[in-house]
Design an enzyme around this catalytic site. Structure first.
Site, PDB file in Angstrom:
ATOM      1  CG  PHE B 123      -1.746   1.113   1.518  1.00 14.47           C
ATOM      2  CD1 PHE B 123      -3.031   1.141   0.987  1.00 14.47           C
ATOM      3  CD2 PHE B 123      -1.336   2.177   2.317  1.00 14.47           C
ATOM      4  CE1 PHE B 123      -3.879   2.213   1.248  1.00 14.47           C
ATOM      5  CE2 PHE B 123      -2.184   3.241   2.572  1.00 14.47           C
ATOM      6  CZ  PHE B 123      -3.460   3.258   2.042  1.00 14.47           C
ATOM      7  CB  THR B 126       4.302   7.328   3.084  1.00 10.06           C
ATOM      8  OG1 THR B 126       3.270   6.981   3.997  1.00 10.06           O
ATOM      9  CG2 THR B 126       5.250   8.324   3.726  1.00 10.06           C
ATOM     10  CG  ASN B 129       8.603  16.604  -0.199  1.00  7.48           C
ATOM     11  OD1 ASN B 129       9.357  16.755   0.764  1.00  7.48           O
ATOM     12  ND2 ASN B 129       9.015  16.669  -1.452  1.00  7.48           N
ATOM     13  CB  SER B 132       0.805  13.520   8.920  1.00 12.06           C
ATOM     14  OG  SER B 132       1.611  12.803   9.817  1.00 12.06           O
ATOM     15  NE  ARG B 268      16.805 -11.418  38.818  1.00 13.31           N
ATOM     16  CZ  ARG B 268      18.108 -11.655  38.813  1.00 13.31           C
ATOM     17  NH1 ARG B 268      18.570 -12.842  38.439  1.00 13.31           N
ATOM     18  NH2 ARG B 268      18.945 -10.707  39.162  1.00 13.31           N
ATOM     19  CB  ILE B 337       9.056  -6.847  34.540  1.00 15.83           C
ATOM     20  CG1 ILE B 337       7.856  -6.037  35.025  1.00 15.83           C
ATOM     21  CG2 ILE B 337       9.023  -8.273  35.096  1.00 15.83           C
ATOM     22  CD1 ILE B 337       6.505  -6.532  34.521  1.00 15.83           C
ATOM     23  N   GLY B 339      14.566  -6.069  34.267  1.00 17.42           N
ATOM     24  CA  GLY B 339      15.799  -5.451  34.755  1.00 17.42           C
ATOM     25  C   GLY B 339      16.841  -5.395  33.652  1.00 17.42           C
ATOM     26  CD  GLU B 363      -2.277   0.614   8.085  1.00 16.48           C
ATOM     27  OE1 GLU B 363      -3.463   0.701   8.393  1.00 16.48           O
ATOM     28  OE2 GLU B 363      -1.766  -0.386   7.556  1.00 16.48           O
ATOM     29  CB  THR B 365       1.349   9.955  13.859  1.00 17.77           C
ATOM     30  OG1 THR B 365       0.542  11.123  13.671  1.00 17.77           O
ATOM     31  CG2 THR B 365       2.433   9.901  12.790  1.00 17.77           C
TER      32      THR B 365
HETATM   33  C1  LIG Z   1       8.243   0.776   9.384  1.00 11.66           C
HETATM   34  C2  LIG Z   1       7.342   1.684   8.628  1.00 11.66           C
HETATM   35  C3  LIG Z   1       6.479   1.140   7.700  1.00 11.66           C
HETATM   36  C4  LIG Z   1       5.632   1.952   6.963  1.00 11.66           C
HETATM   37  N1  LIG Z   1       4.820   1.382   6.014  1.00 11.66           N
HETATM   38  C5  LIG Z   1       4.098   2.203   5.194  1.00 11.66           C
HETATM   39  C6  LIG Z   1       3.367   1.648   4.097  1.00 11.66           C
HETATM   40  O1  LIG Z   1       3.332   0.431   3.888  1.00 11.66           O
HETATM   41  N2  LIG Z   1       2.711   2.493   3.272  1.00 11.66           N
HETATM   42  C7  LIG Z   1       2.731   3.835   3.470  1.00 11.66           C
HETATM   43  O2  LIG Z   1       2.104   4.544   2.690  1.00 11.66           O
HETATM   44  N3  LIG Z   1       3.412   4.385   4.497  1.00 11.66           N
HETATM   45  C8  LIG Z   1       4.103   3.612   5.349  1.00 11.66           C
HETATM   46  N4  LIG Z   1       4.822   4.147   6.390  1.00 11.66           N
HETATM   47  C9  LIG Z   1       4.848   5.592   6.542  1.00 11.66           C
HETATM   48  C10 LIG Z   1       4.029   6.106   7.709  1.00 11.66           C
HETATM   49  O3  LIG Z   1       2.655   5.901   7.486  1.00 11.66           O
HETATM   50  C11 LIG Z   1       4.392   7.576   7.912  1.00 11.66           C
HETATM   51  O4  LIG Z   1       5.696   7.595   8.407  1.00 11.66           O
HETATM   52  C12 LIG Z   1       3.438   8.270   8.838  1.00 11.66           C
HETATM   53  O5  LIG Z   1       2.175   8.425   8.234  1.00 11.66           O
HETATM   54  C13 LIG Z   1       3.963   9.638   9.267  1.00 11.66           C
HETATM   55  O6  LIG Z   1       4.422  10.383   8.188  1.00 11.66           O
HETATM   56  P1  LIG Z   1       5.871  11.050   8.244  1.00 11.66           P
HETATM   57  O7  LIG Z   1       6.822  10.001   8.574  1.00 11.66           O
HETATM   58  O8  LIG Z   1       6.066  11.794   6.995  1.00 11.66           O
HETATM   59  O9  LIG Z   1       5.778  12.037   9.463  1.00 11.66           O
HETATM   60  P2  LIG Z   1       5.248  13.531   9.469  1.00 11.66           P
HETATM   61  O10 LIG Z   1       3.913  13.593   8.841  1.00 11.66           O
HETATM   62  O11 LIG Z   1       6.313  14.414   8.962  1.00 11.66           O
HETATM   63  O12 LIG Z   1       5.053  13.764  11.014  1.00 11.66           O
HETATM   64  C14 LIG Z   1       6.093  14.163  11.907  1.00 11.66           C
HETATM   65  C15 LIG Z   1       5.458  14.455  13.265  1.00 11.66           C
HETATM   66  O13 LIG Z   1       4.538  15.544  13.141  1.00 11.66           O
HETATM   67  C16 LIG Z   1       3.285  15.192  13.595  1.00 11.66           C
HETATM   68  N5  LIG Z   1       2.256  15.851  12.825  1.00 11.66           N
HETATM   69  C17 LIG Z   1       2.150  15.918  11.474  1.00 11.66           C
HETATM   70  N6  LIG Z   1       1.069  16.621  11.132  1.00 11.66           N
HETATM   71  C18 LIG Z   1       0.456  16.995  12.278  1.00 11.66           C
HETATM   72  C19 LIG Z   1      -0.705  17.760  12.593  1.00 11.66           C
HETATM   73  N7  LIG Z   1      -1.494  18.233  11.643  1.00 11.66           N
HETATM   74  N8  LIG Z   1      -1.010  17.960  13.893  1.00 11.66           N
HETATM   75  C20 LIG Z   1      -0.220  17.435  14.866  1.00 11.66           C
HETATM   76  N9  LIG Z   1       0.901  16.743  14.630  1.00 11.66           N
HETATM   77  C21 LIG Z   1       1.219  16.510  13.353  1.00 11.66           C
HETATM   78  C22 LIG Z   1       3.225  13.687  13.435  1.00 11.66           C
HETATM   79  O14 LIG Z   1       2.255  13.090  14.289  1.00 11.66           O
HETATM   80  C23 LIG Z   1       4.632  13.309  13.806  1.00 11.66           C
HETATM   81  O15 LIG Z   1       4.745  13.275  15.203  1.00 11.66           O
HETATM   82  C24 LIG Z   1       5.642   3.350   7.182  1.00 11.66           C
HETATM   83  C25 LIG Z   1       6.503   3.883   8.129  1.00 11.66           C
HETATM   84  C26 LIG Z   1       7.348   3.075   8.845  1.00 11.66           C
HETATM   85  C27 LIG Z   1       8.266   3.692   9.830  1.00 11.66           C
END
Ligand SMILES: Cc1cc2nc3c(=O)[nH]c(=O)nc-3n(C[C@H](O)[C@H](O)[C@H](O)COP(=O)(O)OP(=O)(O)OC[C@H]3O[C@@H](n4cnc5c(N)ncnc54)[C@H](O)[C@@H]3O)c2cc1C
Ligand SMILES: Cc1cc2nc3c(=O)[nH]c(=O)nc-3n(C[C@H](O)[C@H](O)[C@H](O)COP(=O)(O)OP(=O)(O)OC[C@H]3O[C@@H](n4cnc5c(N)ncnc54)[C@H](O)[C@@H]3O)c2cc1C
Lengths: 266, 380
Positions: B123, B126, B129, B132, B268, B337, B339, B363, B365
């Protein structure tokens, strides 16, 4: 080859706990599973069906929730499941259990070619039920088999007994109880589990369906009665004696003397 | 109100637990250490229909209800979160939208091999740029004759390294500036699709997460999932269900952490007694167990609503944010737990701790989940 496999639902615990007042096993909060050796028997039946054709019927005597065990057997590949359930069956000893199971078998048409049981259960562990069914139906029986071959209308069986490997020929129909060495049990496919619950039926027979009188079954039909039941004392780990051979022997003798197992004069 | 699992769900749990403990638990350490995906085990799982969990039997799936689906993901993740992730993403956000939004022909072509586990799904939403904020997606598609030509960069693609079918979210160019947010099904062997190196992740290391780049990648028009411009609807619907999968994964990690920790606590001894006799340890155990149970109920409720066809946006978000925070808390207390031994690779709890964290990120944050929940509350 039409095969019947006997399935008992048992509590899934390494050590069962008992209610000493009511003289029953405590089942609350304990998951129930198919007695592991019955899974081996069913697997053997599946493999025989693969080679010889025919149908597999699973039979269980138990409370209504034993349906779960039978559905699991259907998921594994059994063709037909019959639950022998009736409040009159409660409290059955091994004889009364075998009587009901044997009667159910004698109702099956055509009469099965092969009857398979586990060698024993993990809860009551008597190993009586298979042999008693065979006696009641007047069938040849072989217990604890770990290999089954079909050669025309003969069974060629192997079993381990007291360090010997027996090879036994038996005519069909026959009843076998199986040991865990017979075959490894396959994993269930998730779709088969789904289908066993949504697309299959369980046949239910009560005492009157089997033409059994309440006096012949359950507690009333049991030859044995439980007088008393208690949990064995938990084993406390032994003490390890260390030191030179001489000092170990001395310590052991002193210990045995102190327990009056050895006489001090000896 | 029924709060007990059905007989079928009990058998599903037992079936998966047995398989997971026999095959997946022993593989977890090696997967974490080497990052190698165990194809041999995946093939076995394919034969047992783990790659078609909610897909109807006519397409080769197991046809499970959503609570059963959640139970499967929980039980896998309880011993092997990286494999739980593989199964949750493949089923929850890849095979599922192909089933729900696909045409009969697309189901035959793509869903059948996915349900059989012959093609693993991804899927890809992301981008560098667009995290979220999925609306700032840059990947685009231009229609040319019977084809779309795709260009763009996807990052953090779960299952990327092992995938056969990829759902690429892209904007289809309409006129000068207009874009229609859409989903394209792109097979891994298509020319112009290039997988980058596997990410060096903190946890979930057994899952080959990688970037996927598209350079003039051509796909036939039939590979468009849903209509042009249906991307947002597909993304939102899919993520609503997907969050249940991630919540279930988090629940599994929490339960796994709890199970190894209570065992350790009983074994333990310090100060001449089992550490489980100390009030502080009892508090940890009571607290984790309570939160796990609460998470489980939230997940089952969201699942039940999904099966009944009710709107479950808020419930899925609640289940996801709560369960993932419980996973992190359970793993953290679990390390405590244990240690000092909890801080070593001699025990699995440090892996649980690393695996748990990402549940609060992908999916959507935790912050985004709270936005979703608050929006649904304030709009009422
Ligand atoms: C191991 C792993 C597997 C993944 N697998 C997939 C996948 O299969 N497909 C896919 O599409 N994506 C995948 N992702 C991506 C993941 O969904 C994104 O990393 C996530 O949605 C956050 O986007 P970002 O990393 O760009 O963080 P950002 O969006 O840059 O966020 C950075 C911080 O800002 C906060 N933030 C951002 N906007 C707001 C707001 N409006 N209000 C408050 N706080 C905010 C966020 O909560 C976060 O704390 C994966 C990520 C990882 C680490
Ligand atoms: C508290 C308690 C007290 C008991 N006291 C007595 C007693 O005093 N005397 C006595 O005779 N028994 C007693 N029993 C045993 C009880 O009656 C047994 O549960 C039952 O009769 C089956 O015996 P088993 O489990 O030993 O089976 P086994 O003979 O060990 O089972 C062998 C095989 O027979 C088949 N089988 C056994 N039971 C069934 C079933 N219900 N349905 C289908 N297939 C089956 C299975 O294939 C199984 O693998 C007691 C049990 C309990 C829990």
């Amino acid at each position: 080859m039409n095969i019947v496999v006997f399935i008992k639902q048992v509590p899934d615990v390494p050590n069962i706990r008992i209610d000493e007042q009511r003289m029953t096993i405590i089942r609350e909060g304990v998951e129930s599973i198919i007695n592991p050796l019955d899974c081996v028997a069913l697997q053997a039946a599946l493999e025989l069906r693969e080679r010889e054709g025919g149908r597999i019927t699973v039979l269980s005597m138990g409370p209504p929730q034993s349906e779960e065990a039978l559905r699991e057997a259907l998921a594994a590949g059994a063709d037909k499941a019959i639950l022998l359930t009736d409040s009159a069956f409660a409290g059955a000893d091994t004889l009364a259990t075998s009587h009901v199971l044997a009667r159910a078998v004698s109702k099956l048409r055509p009469f099965p070619d092969l009857l398979l049981c586990g060698m024993q259960t993990i809860d009551s562990d008597t190993g009586h039920v298979g042999p008693q069914i065979a006696e009641e139906l007047d069938l040849p029986q072989v217990c604890g088999v770990n290999e089954i071959h079909v050669d025309g209308d003969l069974l060629v069986l192997k079993r381990l007994s007291e360090g010997f490997l027996d090879t036994i020929r038996a005519p069909l129909p026959a009843l076998l109880t199986v040991s865990k060495e017979l075959c490894p049990v396959s994993d269930l496919s998730l779709g088969a589990v789904e289908a066993a619950f949504t697309q299959k039926d369980i046949i239910r027979w009560a005492a009157h369906d089997l033409g059994l009188h309440p006096d012949e079954v359950g507690l009333a039909g049991s030859a044995t009665h439980v007088r008393k039941l208690r949990q064995p004392a938990a084993r406390t780990g032994g003490r390890i004696v260390t030191g030179s051979p001489q000092s170990i022997v001395d310590a052991l003798i002193r210990k045995l003397e102190s327990m009056s197992i050895l006489d001090e004069e000896d | 109100m029924h709060l007990e699992p059905s007989m079928k769900q009990a058998v599903i749990r037992r079936t998966v637990r047995k398989f997971a403990e026999k095959r997946l638990a022993p593989a977890a350490i090696e997967m974490d250490r080497t990052g190698r995906f165990p194809w041999d085990i995946a093939k076995e799982m394919a034969g047992l229909q783990y790659f078609g969990l909610e897909i109807p039997a006519q397409y080769g799936g197991a046809g499970l209800d959503t609570i059963s689906y959640a139970i499967v993901i929980e039980e896998i993740s309880r011993v092997n979160a990286a494999m739980g992730l593989c199964v949750a993403v493949h089923n929850g956000v890849s095979a599922s939208p192909v089933y729900v939004f696909g045409t009969e022909k697309q189901r035959e072509l793509f869903l059948v091999p996915m349900a059989a586990g012959k093609k693993i799904g991804t899927f890809c939403l992301t981008e560098p740029n667009a995290g979220s904020d999925a609306s700032s997606l840059e990947t685009n598609a231009i229609r040319e004759g019977n084809e779309y030509i795709l260009n763009g960069n996807k990052v953090f693609v779960t299952n990327g390294g092992i995938s056969g079918i990829n759902l690429i979210f892209a904007g289809i160019q309409t006129g000068e500036k207009g874009k229609k947010f859409s989903v394209c099904i792109v097979e891994s062997e298509r020319e112009g699709l290039e997988k980058g190196p596997t990410e060096e992740l903190m946890g979930m290391r057994g899952n080959p997460v990688c970037p996927i780049a598209l350079h003039d990648c051509r796909i036939p028009l039939e590979n468009l999932l849903g209509g042009e411009g249906e991307g947002l609807k597909i993304a939102l619907t899919t993520l609503n269900g997907g969050r249940i999968g991630i919540a279930a994964q988090a629940l599994g990690i929490a339960q796994g952490s709890f199970d190894v920790s209570i065992k350790y606590a009983k074994e333990r001894n310090q100060f001449g007694r089992s550490i489980s006799e100390f009030g502080a340890i009892k508090d940890f155990l009571a607290d984790i167990a309570t939160r796990i149970e609460a998470a489980r109920l939230l997940i089952y409720r969201a699942s039940d609503m999904k099966d009944k066809g009710l709107n479950h946006v808020r419930e899925s978000a609640m289940a996801k944010v709560y369960a993932s925070e419980v996973a992190v808390a359970a793993a953290r207390m679990g390390v405590q737990i244990h240690g000092g031994y909890g801080y070593t690779k001699a025990y699995p709890i440090e892996r649980f701790y690393r695996d748990a964290k990402v549940c609060e990120i992908y999916e959507g944050t935790s912050e985004v989940q709270r936005m979703v929940i608050a929006k649904s509350l304030l709009n009422e």
